[in-house]
Design a protein around this motif. Structure first.
Motif, PDB file in Angstrom:
ATOM      1  N   SER A  52      41.663  50.110  29.399  1.00 54.39           N
ATOM      2  CA  SER A  52      41.238  48.711  29.456  1.00 54.39           C
ATOM      3  C   SER A  52      40.459  48.472  30.736  1.00 54.39           C
ATOM      4  CB  SER A  52      42.471  47.815  29.392  1.00 54.39           C
ATOM      5  OG  SER A  52      42.076  46.522  29.100  1.00 54.39           O
ATOM      6  N   CYS A  53      39.162  48.550  30.658  1.00 53.39           N
ATOM      7  CA  CYS A  53      38.292  48.370  31.825  1.00 53.39           C
ATOM      8  C   CYS A  53      38.627  49.344  32.949  1.00 53.39           C
ATOM      9  CB  CYS A  53      38.416  46.968  32.414  1.00 53.39           C
ATOM     10  SG  CYS A  53      38.245  45.653  31.289  1.00 53.39           S
ATOM     11  N   LEU A  82      41.442  44.153  28.559  1.00 53.78           N
ATOM     12  CA  LEU A  82      40.851  43.710  27.292  1.00 53.78           C
ATOM     13  C   LEU A  82      41.964  43.441  26.275  1.00 53.78           C
ATOM     14  CD1 LEU A  82      38.041  46.429  27.031  1.00 53.78           C
ATOM     15  CD2 LEU A  82      37.737  44.021  27.644  1.00 53.78           C
TER      16      LEU A  82
END
Lengths: 139, 110
Positions: A52-53, A82
């Motif tokens: 996530s990122c 996210l």
């Protein structure tokens, strides 16, 4: 137990593990239940950190807290990564196959869901919230 | 997590001590994968691994792939009940030779 907040990096995993184990001690869970809960939280946290990122700065936040009642221990893991609902992932369907033919990866979410009594997912504003529940009378 | 190498009767004994999670397993892979070559004889001593996540499974998968089809041999020794459970539900257990302790593991490699 006091809530903890971490920057979503791999270095946070050992502290997250210790926090979950401390909570299971307090709740009096058996050794296997404790292990399985730690595994579930670790796998979801790892997923946030890795997928996530991973390149975003500052890193997403991870927040951990405990909700203990007579019946259940719940570990609540929140993150600002996210949106990601673990129940919407495609779980590996090749677990019976030879290791030569397996896809590498995909075991994490499978293990996260495998042994917890419940894993609830909610999206609250910018937060993903995963609630891992273990029954206390199940040891 | 620490890794120690030791050679006993021509078998490379790799002792892992500590948790195998996503922060530590890559370091273990880095040390162990170069040793898992065709013809290798390896005992992976895991009795001091209290915790292993899917990152540890990934490492085992990579080791398995590097030696399968060759005459290399890798045995796992000293796995806790919990580690075995994790390997069982993911279908890993059947593909590895597993022994309760180093002595019994070494006895099978020759």
């Amino acid at each position: 137990m006091k809530p903890l907040t971490f920057s979503a990096t791999l270095d946070a995993l050992s502290s997250i593990g210790e926090y979950v184990i401390a909570a299971t001690d307090k709740a009096g869970l058996g050794q296997k239940q404790a292990y399985h809960l730690r595994l579930a939280v670790d796998e979801i946290a790892t997923n946030v950190i890795v997928h996530s990122c991973p390149k975003s700065e500052p890193k997403p936040l991870l927040r951990l807290r405990v909700d203990l009642n007579e019946q259940d221990l719940a570990i609540i893991l929140e993150d600002t990564g996210l949106p990601f609902d673990p129940h919407q992932t495609t779980l590996p369907n090749d677990l019976h196959c030879s290791l030569e033919k397996r896809k590498i990866g995909g075991f994490g979410i499978y293990l996260a869901l495998k042994w917890v009594d419940q894993l609830r997912y909610e999206r609250v504003g910018v937060w993903n919230r995963n609630i891992f529940v273990m029954k206390r009378n199940d040891c | 997590m620490e890794i120690n190498l030791n050679v006993i009767n021509q078998v490379t004994v790799i002792t892992i001590a500590g948790n195998l999670d996503s922060s530590t397993a890559p370091k273990a892979e880095e040390k162990i994968l170069p040793l898992a070559r065709p013809g290798c004889k390896i005992a992976l001593e895991m009795s001091h691994v209290p915790y292993m996540s899917s990152a540890g499974l990934r490492m085992l998968l990579l080791i398995y792939r590097q030696i399968s089809g060759s005459d290399g041999q890798v045995v796992l020794v000293g796995l806790s009940e919990e580690l075995k459970d994790t390997m069982a539900v993911t279908g890993f257990l059947d593909f590895f030779q597993i022994y309760p302790n180093l002595e019994s593991g070494l006895a099978t490699i020759i």
